[in-house]
Every structure is written in C-alpha cells, then in structure tokens.
Design an enzyme around this catalytic site. Structure first.
Site, short mmCIF file in Angstrom:
data_model
loop_
_atom_site.label_atom_id
_atom_site.label_comp_id
_atom_site.label_asym_id
_atom_site.label_seq_id
_atom_site.Cartn_x
_atom_site.Cartn_y
_atom_site.Cartn_z
N ASP A 167 -63.29 0.70 20.33
CA ASP A 167 -63.80 1.80 19.52
C ASP A 167 -63.61 1.38 18.04
OD1 ASP A 167 -64.46 4.57 18.75
OD2 ASP A 167 -62.34 4.63 18.16
N ALA A 195 -63.30 3.76 14.42
CA ALA A 195 -62.29 4.48 13.62
C ALA A 195 -61.08 4.89 14.47
CB ALA A 195 -62.93 5.71 12.98
N ALA A 219 -60.18 19.78 13.29
CA ALA A 219 -61.23 18.81 12.97
C ALA A 219 -61.15 17.59 13.89
CB ALA A 219 -61.10 18.37 11.52
N MET A 232 -62.53 14.44 18.55
CA MET A 232 -62.77 13.11 18.00
C MET A 232 -63.21 12.13 19.08
SD MET A 232 -62.70 11.79 14.95
CE MET A 232 -61.42 12.47 13.90
N LYS A 261 -71.12 12.45 16.23
CA LYS A 261 -70.67 13.41 15.22
C LYS A 261 -71.36 14.78 15.28
CE LYS A 261 -67.61 10.49 13.87
NZ LYS A 261 -66.52 10.39 14.84
N HIS A 277 -69.66 16.51 17.95
CA HIS A 277 -68.33 16.84 17.43
C HIS A 277 -68.41 18.13 16.60
CE1 HIS A 277 -64.44 14.97 15.55
NE2 HIS A 277 -64.43 16.28 15.37
N ARG A 304 -70.65 9.71 23.91
CA ARG A 304 -69.51 9.95 24.80
C ARG A 304 -69.48 11.40 25.25
NH1 ARG A 304 -65.96 7.04 20.30
NH2 ARG A 304 -66.17 4.89 20.99
N ASP A 351 -58.72 5.32 21.00
CA ASP A 351 -57.63 6.10 20.40
C ASP A 351 -57.81 7.61 20.58
OD1 ASP A 351 -59.80 5.86 18.38
OD2 ASP A 351 -58.44 7.13 17.23
#
Ligand SMILES: *Cc1c(COP(=O)(O)O)cnc(C)c1O
Length: 617
Positions: A15, A17, A48, A52, A56, A59, A153, A179
């Site tokens: 991944d 970030a 927020a 993750m 986006k 998200h 995802r 992560d």
C-alpha cells in the site's frame, strides 16, 4: 487436471500512505477534516481515519454515514472537492519514505521478488506521489489506482492487475502489505498472504513526534490496540517495521515448500481431491437442522453403495478401528462365540479387540501372503458348533491379499452363522452386495476408497441386528445402538461432537464418487492403476509377493531386494511420491497403494521415478 500449486513468493504488493510513505498517513486525514468543515461538520482525526484505505470518494461517503445527520450526495461531493483541494495543496509534503523501505525493497528484489502497489489514492493523486517517492529512491515495478479499476478496496481487482502485470497465476505467491483493516480485507479477498504493519500506520494514527512522546508502556498499549485490529481483520502476519518483512517471506516460503503436493501411495489416508478438502472450509453446528439433513443424506448414500432399506449405516467419530471395535463389541452378545479369520495385521487387531472386551472367541490363522482357506473354515464350523459369528477381513491391507468373501459367506451361511466383514480398504472399490450375500455387518471408513478425509468410520448393519443390540455394548462412546437412535430417531443427530468439517468432506467425497461413475468407474480406475504399476515395476525386475489371483487391486507388496527402504523413500519423496514400508517378517518388502485421487499417469510417473532411482544406485 493439475491445479497450479503455489511455489514461492513472487510479488510483494505494498500500500502507499501509512505503509511505504507518509508516516502515520496524515495527508488524507487533514484533507477530510477540511472537507467536512466545508459542509459545516467538525470531525475528529479518529473519525477521519476510520475508513482509511478505501478509494477516497468511498472514504468520504463512509465518514458521512458516521455523522448523526443525513448528508446529501451534493454535500458529499462538496466535502470531497474540499478534501481534494487540501490534499493536492499539500500531498507532496506527505511523501516521506517509511523506515527501512529502501533496504527492504532492495533485499526483496535481490530475491527476484516483484514490487507491486495498490492504493486508496486516485490516479491524479498518485501522479503527485509517484515522482515524489521516486526522487527519494522508491519506485515500485507497478502501481495502479482504484479509479483505474471498476472498484476500489475491499474489492481485489487492483491486486489482480498487479498479478496480471507480473504474470502470476496463484495468489498464494503474493504478499499484500498494509496499514489499515480495509487494505487487509482487499488482500484477503484476493486470497493473498496479508501483512499488517504497525509503526507509522494509519491504524496507529500517530506522527513520529507523538510516538517519541509516549512512554514505553503507552506505546506498547497503542501497538496492542493496532495488533488486535489487524488480527481481527484476519492479517496472516503482523509486524512492527518493514525490515521484518524478509523473515515473513522466508516463513511463507517454508510453508509453501511443506505444502508441495505429493501423491500418497499408502492405504490411507489417501490423496484427496481439492474439492473434498475445500468442503471443510465452513464451520457447522452439530445440531443445526441443515447439518442434520446433510448427515442423513450421507447415511443414506453410504447404505446405498452396498445394501438396501433392511440395513442402516451408523457413522462413528474416529478412525476405521473404532468401527471395527464397535461392530465386535456391540453387535455380538456376551454369550456368543466369534470365529475370526486372520491373515494379517488387521485380523490380529480384531483379536486384541475381542480379548480386551472379554469376548468368547476362536480364530483360524493363515499366512499373510495367502487368502483365508475356505475349506479350513468349513472344517472348523463342522467341529465347533458353538460359533455364532464369523468375522473376516475382506482386503487384508497388510500384504494386499483379497480374501474370497463370497465363498467365506456361503460356507458360514450354510452353517447358519452371522458374518461380519472388515471391508475397510475394499468398500467402494469392490462390489459387496450385503443383502444378496446375506452379510450381517460391514465396517469401513471415510478415508479409504470413498476418498474422504480421516476422522469418520461407519458400520452398515441389518436393522434387526442393531435394534436387538440394545444393552450389548461395554463402551458408551462406541455404542452402535445408541448412536443409531440418534441418527434415525433423532433425524441425523450425532450423539457427541461431530467432526463437522470431515462430514462435509465426506459429503463431497460421496458426490465425487457418483460423479466419477460410482463403483464401476472407480474400480476400473484402480484396476488400471494397479496394472500400470505392477507391469511397470515387473519390467524393472521388481516383483509383487502375492500371487496375482489373490492380489487386490488396492495395495501391493513388492520385493525390496537389496534396496534400502529409507533411501528409496526419501528419493521418491523428493519426486512427490510417498510410499509405504512393508510389514512381512519373512522378507524385506515395500508397499504401494494405488487408491485415492491418483491416476494411471501418476503410476507411470512413479515407475519412471523408481527406474531413475535404480539406475543411479
Ligand atoms: C485401514 C484399515 C483399518 C483401520 O485402520 P485405522 O488405522 O483405524 O483407520 C482396518 N482394517 C483394514 C483392513 C484396513 O485397511
């Protein structure tokens, strides 16, 4: 016919970030806080962060769904565009590489491993991130953004694109490093190995200064929280730092090497079909109606292979010997006398069972390489009028002798005896017509010619005999009568814990049996296996011990000659074949089973491997 077996790790897909860049994954957090501020909501960093890993816009929707008020699509798009504005203004300042990334990637590449990547960033965002990372020395071999595939995802499509790029067939040759829990879900949906990294992760949600400000205990507490989240998400490995990844690769490669497929040429457990093993993948409750119906179907289908409605099958938890013991123990009465016909280990095992359960019995003993002598049986039955039950092994797996079942039963019935058969290794491969022959009881198991998995055994017996057996059993666990009541008046209920996964595998094995064409087709395949094997080895000067007319087409004992068994075993194992030691006391032998999910082509390959072995000696 062969499925591609995972060999070793060929790609690691990272991944972005939080995993390889942007310690703590702060760029998106700041963006989302600003984004929601633009539509009048103050969200916390924690809110927020929660979704993750997702694309986006997805998200943004996930955060909106957490808010107490209804957020319109229009507001979502407005928040998203404010998010993008903040992100794009600052994203290049959030591309710092994570610790040990470069050396880890270099070491992976040195092992020939491809470096792939997937992300929650859009392609436009990645167009900023990629050059910034490259400037610092990190450039994966492939990168794809979720807006380049139809879905982000947790769909596995980005991973598939990586695999396509690297020419990888099997997802078990791929590690996904992440992560967040959404990332781990992506890896799981692709059936890759998944690794969660704790330090600098979005899940930990701390920047370097914040981490440095924690006491050792506080940091341990935070790490524990992250580890639990990754564990629950189903991560295969959880590491603190990227540098540990090399150890993970080694460990997975070790596991993959252990999983090298081999053909078991033994009398059981056998090589089984993938579909049979896959059937185990659901957890079931023993007393659930659906499960009980499956059990009832299994009982019905086993009965139908050898008998009719006058007979019932009773499954028992355990290996084949449990059914043999139950049959001897429960289906004969204390005062009855049993005659055992013994020409091998399995006959002897029955004597031990009878002795331990205090049965009255006698036996006739024959050479291990010879079948039961029916004339001797008749003479015995004339001499000893006390005998009630004759018990024989059908295929004596010790040497591979097939006993003359029909002739044995005929003589026993002439004298009015009951007949019990240990048909462990013949059931499903030899025709046994219980009603026609008037056989009273038969014992077998899931893991021989039915090609199921070990853990379930069964007896098929005349219902009248089972119903008259109440109170016979000296053992509660092996009480056939009690177990029968559970199955037939309890609607398919096991008395005690059922090996549920093994039963589901047996269900599948019975389906495979029918699919192959039942007894006829399976018998034909085994016979061909047997012929290819014995004729091929005879060409190499390796002879079978038992005379052809007494030899089963299940397992064969061969003369080992001057060869060293351990050496032969180890060599063949490296070629993917597991052979079986001999059991004869008189001469050195080895045994080869040809039952299970094995085919004439496997037998040819085995003969070739043995030929090569002999030539190199
Ligand atoms: C395999 C086998 C058994 C049962 O052995 P377990 O190890 O208990 O499964 C019994 N009799 C014969 C003839 C067999 O081949």
């Amino acid at each position: 016919m062969n499925k591609v077996n995972a060999n070793k790790i060929k790609a690691v897909i990272f991944d972005w970030a939080g995993t390889t860049v942007d310690y703590g994954s702060f760029a998106p957090v700041k963006g989302f806080v600003d984004g929601f501020k633009s539509i009048g909501f103050d969200i916390t960093n924690e809110m927020a962060r929660k979704p993750m890993g997702l694309l986006k816009i997805d998200h943004t929707r996930a955060i909106a769904a957490m808010l107490p008020e209804y957020i319109s699509e229009e507001q979502i798009l407005q928040a998203y565009s404010a998010f993008e504005a903040t992100l794009f203004a600052d994203i290049e300042n959030h591309c710092d590489l994570k610790d040990h990334l470069l050396e880890t990637v270099a070491a992976l590449r040195e092992r020939g491993i491809n470096i792939g990547s997937t992300t929650g960033y859009t392609l436009a965002m990645m167009e900023k991130v990629l050059p910034a990372a490259e400037k610092q020395g990190y450039a994966p071999d492939f990168c794809i953004a979720p807006d380049q595939t139809s879905k982000g995802r947790p769909y596995p499509y980005m991973i598939w694109e990586n695999m396509k790029q690297f020419g990888i067939q099997n997802p078990r040759e791929v590690i996904k490093v992440d992560d967040t829990t959404a990332d781990i879900a992506e890896g799981q949906n692709a059936n890759c190995w998944t690794v969660g990294i704790i330090m600098g992760s979005s899940e930990l949600g701390l920047n370097r200064q914040e981490v440095a400000g924690l006491s050792a205990e506080e940091l341990e507490g935070e790490k524990k929280r992250v580890r639990a989240a990754f564990y629950q998400a189903g991560a295969d490995y959880i590491i603190d730092d990227l540098v540990e990844l090399l150890g993970v690769v080694d460990d997975i490669n070790r596991k993959l090497a252990q999983n090298e497929p081999h053909k078991l040429l033994t009398p059981g457990p056998l090589t089984t079909k993938q579909a049979v093993k896959n059937a185990m993948l659901t957890d079931h409750c023993t007393w659930d109606e659906e499960y009980k119906a499956i059990t009832t179907g299994v009982l019905r289908d086993i009965t139908a292979i050898a008998a009719n409605e006058d007979y019932a099958t009773v499954l028992l938890q355990g290996s084949g010997s449990y059914a043999v013991e139950a049959m001897i123990n429960c289906l004969t009465k204390a005062e009855e006398k049993i005659l055992f016909l013994v020409n091998g280990e399995y006959g002897k095992r029955m004597l031990t069972i009878a002795r331990n359960s205090g049965k009255t019995f006698d036996y006739l003993s024959f050479a291990e390489t010879e079948p039961v002598d029916v004339a001797a049986l008749e003479q015995k039955l004339q001499e000893d009028r006390e005998i009630d039950t004759v018990i024989t092994v059908h295929c004596e797996t010790t040497a591979g002798v097939i006993n003359p079942l029909e002739a044995i039963v005929e003589v026993a019935k002439k004298y009015g005896k009951k007949v019990f058969v240990d048909a462990m290794s013949s059931f499903g491969a030899y025709e046994i017509n219980m009603p026609d022959l008037d056989i009273d009881v038969l014992a077998s198991s899931a893991n021989k010619c039915l090609e199921g998995l070990p853990g379930l055994a069964f007896v098929i017996a005349k219902k009248t005999l089972i119903e008259a057996s109440k109170g016979n059993s000296l053992s509660h666990s092996l009480d056939i009568y009690d177990q029968y009541r559970g199955f037939y008046t309890g609607g398919g209920k096991f008395r005690f814990t059922s090996p549920t996964n093994i039963l589901l595998a047996l269900r599948q094995a019975l389906d495979e049996y029918q699919k192959e064409g039942g007894l006829e087709a399976r018998r034909e395949r085994y016979r061909k296996n047997y012929t290819v094997l014995t004729e091929g080895l005879a060409q190499l000067g390796i002879q079978s011990i038992v005379a052809p007319e007494n030899q089963s087409y299940i397992i064969t004992t061969f003369d080992l000659g001057s060869h060293d068994f351990a050496k032969l075993y180890n060599t063949l194992k490296t070629e993917g074949f597991i052979i079986y030691p001999g059991k004869l006391t008189s001469l050195p032998t080895f045994r080869l089973g040809n039952i299970g999910d094995v085919y004439p082509s496997d037998m040819e390959a085995l003969v070739k491997a043995i030929e090569t072995y002999i030539k190199t000696q």
